[in-house]
Write a protein that holds these residues in place. Structure first.
Motif, mmCIF file in Angstrom:
data_model
loop_
_atom_site.group_PDB
_atom_site.id
_atom_site.type_symbol
_atom_site.label_atom_id
_atom_site.label_comp_id
_atom_site.label_asym_id
_atom_site.label_seq_id
_atom_site.Cartn_x
_atom_site.Cartn_y
_atom_site.Cartn_z
ATOM 1 N N UNK A 117 -26.644 47.586 0.656
ATOM 2 C CA UNK A 117 -26.885 49.007 0.389
ATOM 3 C C UNK A 117 -25.561 49.761 0.391
ATOM 4 N N UNK A 118 -25.608 51.006 0.012
ATOM 5 C CA UNK A 118 -24.396 51.812 -0.033
ATOM 6 C C UNK A 118 -23.995 52.196 1.389
ATOM 7 N N UNK A 119 -22.989 51.518 1.909
ATOM 8 C CA UNK A 119 -22.554 51.709 3.286
ATOM 9 C C UNK A 119 -21.090 51.306 3.388
ATOM 10 N N UNK A 120 -20.518 51.485 4.559
ATOM 11 C CA UNK A 120 -19.106 51.172 4.751
ATOM 12 C C UNK A 120 -18.835 49.694 4.498
ATOM 13 N N UNK A 121 -19.764 48.820 4.894
ATOM 14 C CA UNK A 121 -19.573 47.387 4.677
ATOM 15 C C UNK A 121 -19.435 47.049 3.197
ATOM 16 N N UNK A 122 -20.057 47.832 2.333
ATOM 17 C CA UNK A 122 -19.948 47.588 0.897
ATOM 18 C C UNK A 122 -18.533 47.851 0.415
ATOM 19 N N UNK A 123 -17.903 48.895 0.928
ATOM 20 C CA UNK A 123 -16.509 49.189 0.567
ATOM 21 C C UNK A 123 -15.600 48.074 1.074
ATOM 22 N N UNK A 124 -15.847 47.607 2.303
ATOM 23 C CA UNK A 124 -15.082 46.475 2.842
ATOM 24 C C UNK A 124 -15.245 45.254 1.942
ATOM 25 N N UNK A 125 -16.490 44.996 1.523
ATOM 26 C CA UNK A 125 -16.767 43.830 0.677
ATOM 27 C C UNK A 125 -16.022 43.915 -0.647
ATOM 28 N N UNK A 126 -16.075 45.072 -1.314
ATOM 29 C CA UNK A 126 -15.435 45.221 -2.613
ATOM 30 C C UNK A 126 -13.923 45.029 -2.524
ATOM 31 N N UNK A 127 -13.306 45.673 -1.533
ATOM 32 C CA UNK A 127 -11.847 45.544 -1.399
ATOM 33 C C UNK A 127 -11.477 44.150 -0.907
ATOM 34 N N UNK A 169 -21.597 34.000 -10.433
ATOM 35 C CA UNK A 169 -20.556 34.323 -9.442
ATOM 36 C C UNK A 169 -20.267 33.134 -8.543
ATOM 37 N N UNK A 170 -19.076 33.136 -7.949
ATOM 38 C CA UNK A 170 -18.673 32.039 -7.072
ATOM 39 C C UNK A 170 -19.352 32.124 -5.715
ATOM 40 N N UNK A 171 -19.774 33.319 -5.321
ATOM 41 C CA UNK A 171 -20.421 33.518 -4.017
ATOM 42 C C UNK A 171 -21.089 34.886 -4.027
ATOM 43 N N UNK A 172 -21.851 35.146 -2.989
ATOM 44 C CA UNK A 172 -22.473 36.457 -2.839
ATOM 45 C C UNK A 172 -22.294 36.941 -1.403
ATOM 46 N N UNK A 173 -21.913 38.198 -1.279
ATOM 47 C CA UNK A 173 -21.777 38.823 0.035
ATOM 48 C C UNK A 173 -23.006 39.685 0.263
ATOM 49 N N UNK A 174 -23.701 39.439 1.361
ATOM 50 C CA UNK A 174 -24.892 40.207 1.699
ATOM 51 C C UNK A 174 -24.948 40.328 3.219
ATOM 52 N N UNK A 208 -26.296 29.340 -3.966
ATOM 53 C CA UNK A 208 -25.065 30.100 -4.117
ATOM 54 C C UNK A 208 -24.464 30.296 -2.729
ATOM 55 N N UNK A 209 -23.170 30.036 -2.564
ATOM 56 C CA UNK A 209 -22.556 30.286 -1.249
ATOM 57 C C UNK A 209 -22.751 31.747 -0.830
ATOM 58 N N UNK A 210 -23.138 31.952 0.421
ATOM 59 C CA UNK A 210 -23.428 33.299 0.900
ATOM 60 C C UNK A 210 -22.534 33.635 2.087
ATOM 61 N N UNK A 211 -22.100 34.882 2.113
ATOM 62 C CA UNK A 211 -21.367 35.421 3.261
ATOM 63 C C UNK A 211 -22.204 36.548 3.835
ATOM 64 N N UNK A 212 -22.652 36.389 5.084
ATOM 65 C CA UNK A 212 -23.400 37.447 5.759
ATOM 66 C C UNK A 212 -22.386 38.324 6.489
ATOM 67 N N UNK A 213 -22.070 39.454 5.891
ATOM 68 C CA UNK A 213 -20.941 40.250 6.379
ATOM 69 C C UNK A 213 -21.200 40.803 7.777
ATOM 70 N N UNK A 214 -22.463 41.056 8.103
ATOM 71 C CA UNK A 214 -22.766 41.585 9.435
ATOM 72 C C UNK A 214 -22.669 40.517 10.521
ATOM 73 N N UNK A 215 -22.527 39.252 10.126
ATOM 74 C CA UNK A 215 -22.401 38.156 11.092
ATOM 75 C C UNK A 215 -20.954 37.706 11.285
ATOM 76 N N UNK A 216 -20.048 38.301 10.530
ATOM 77 C CA UNK A 216 -18.647 37.898 10.627
ATOM 78 C C UNK A 216 -17.978 38.534 11.842
ATOM 79 N N UNK A 217 -17.161 37.757 12.518
ATOM 80 C CA UNK A 217 -16.330 38.278 13.597
ATOM 81 C C UNK A 217 -14.932 38.508 13.023
ATOM 82 N N UNK A 218 -14.670 39.747 12.639
ATOM 83 C CA UNK A 218 -13.413 40.044 11.970
ATOM 84 C C UNK A 218 -12.208 39.845 12.883
ATOM 85 N N UNK A 219 -12.435 39.808 14.178
ATOM 86 C CA UNK A 219 -11.324 39.625 15.112
ATOM 87 C C UNK A 219 -10.880 38.173 15.222
#
Length: 305
Positions: free
Chosen positions: A62-72, A102-107, A120-131
């Motif tokens: 959805x349109x949220x901050x994580x989407x901007x992170x994903x695009x960049x 696509x090579x992968x999908x971020x959701x 399709x390879x998936x990245x669950x952005x809310x499950x990532x530990x960015x640290x």
């Protein structure tokens, strides 16, 4: 000569590190935080996709901050992003994925089951530990040196009126040219606060993303449901001191017809762009008369430009 939009983003981050980049409801992220998360995600994408370059990466958020992170983040991996609408029926999404490959999908974990049966390879952005994600800045920079300015920045999909949506590729050079003319005509300097109402699948959102990356303008993400509540929409503009909007005229026509500009003042709004539809003269003049401090511009069809 500018080659990649990330070059301008790096410069913006160095100048605006502590400044708020994106606001969504009660959440916000600074340019420095946005940069760090995007770099982490870019490195993760490179490892997951085994180093693909100039290959679309889909985003189903959805349109949220994580989407901007994903695009960049996708840009940091030297690939173009393709935002998808989470309200779209699965059949249409499958058609798009089969066409674009696509090579992968971020959701996120919320939508994980939506992709059951889709290989399709998936990245669950809310499950990532960015640290803790490993980062290789040198690898990301080396990959970026392989790119040229006409390489793809993003893909958007047509409405699919013929039965199958078509992917339209937008490149970095097109946005550099469009932004150069825009800055010349309107004097953008990074002080702009954008009231972002367009869905992430529209080219207007891509333009707003470029405003953030190139000039350091702040984006206020406005939920799509606010279009059904025009008074609350205007109140959001006031609360966030929005100075620039780029909307389709239909919502602005509703606001004029409801005479809401008589009740809710927009003293911070300095620039209004509109495109994609006819703005009837009667309703346009309501906005023009009620906002004497505001400059208006008809952008017609920016995707054609």
């Amino acid at each position: 000569m500018n080659i990649h939009l990330l070059d301008t983003f790096e410069k913006t981050v160095s100048e605006c590190a502590a400044k708020i980049a994106v606001v969504h409801n009660a959440q916000s992220i600074t340019f420095d935080e946005l940069h760090k998360k995007s770099v982490c995600l870019g490195s993760h994408i490179v490892e997951l996709t085994k180093g693909c370059v100039n290959t679309p990466i889909a985003v189903f958020l959805p349109k949220e901050i994580q989407t901007v992170v994903a695009d960049i983040g996708i840009m940091y991996s030297s690939n173009p992003f393709m935002n998808l609408d989470v309200k779209t029926p699965k059949e249409r999404i499958v058609n798009i994925l089969n066409l674009i490959r696509p090579a992968a999908i971020i959701t996120s974990s919320k939508f994980e089951k939506f992709f059951d049966g889709i290989e399709l390879p998936k990245i669950l952005i809310d499950q990532l530990d960015f640290n803790s994600l490993p980062i290789s800045i040198s690898k990301l920079n080396q990959r970026k040196t392989q790119l040229i300015d006409t390489d793809p920045f993003c893909l958007i999909n047509t409405s699919g009126s013929t039965g199958t949506p078509k992917g339209v590729v937008l490149n970095h050079r097109s946005f550099f040219d469009f932004m150069a003319v825009s800055q010349e005509k309107f004097g953008f300097d990074g002080s702009e606060i954008l009231g972002s109402l367009s869905p992430v699948v529209f080219d207007i959102f891509d333009f707003e993303l470029c405003m953030l990356m190139m000039f350091g303008s702040q984006i206020v993400l406005l939920d799509a449901m606010l279009a059904a509540f025009p008074a609350r929409l205007l109140e959001s503009l006031v609360a966030n001191h929005v100075s620039f909007i780029f909307w389709v005229p239909s919502i602005m026509v509703n606001i004029a017809n409801m005479q809401l500009l008589d009740k809710i003042a927009l003293p911070d709004l300095k620039l209004v762009w509109f495109a994609g539809e006819v703005f009837p003269t009667k309703q346009f003049l309501v906005w023009y008369d009620k906002l004497p401090q505001t400059k208006f511009a008809n952008l017609y069809g920016p995707i054609e430009i």
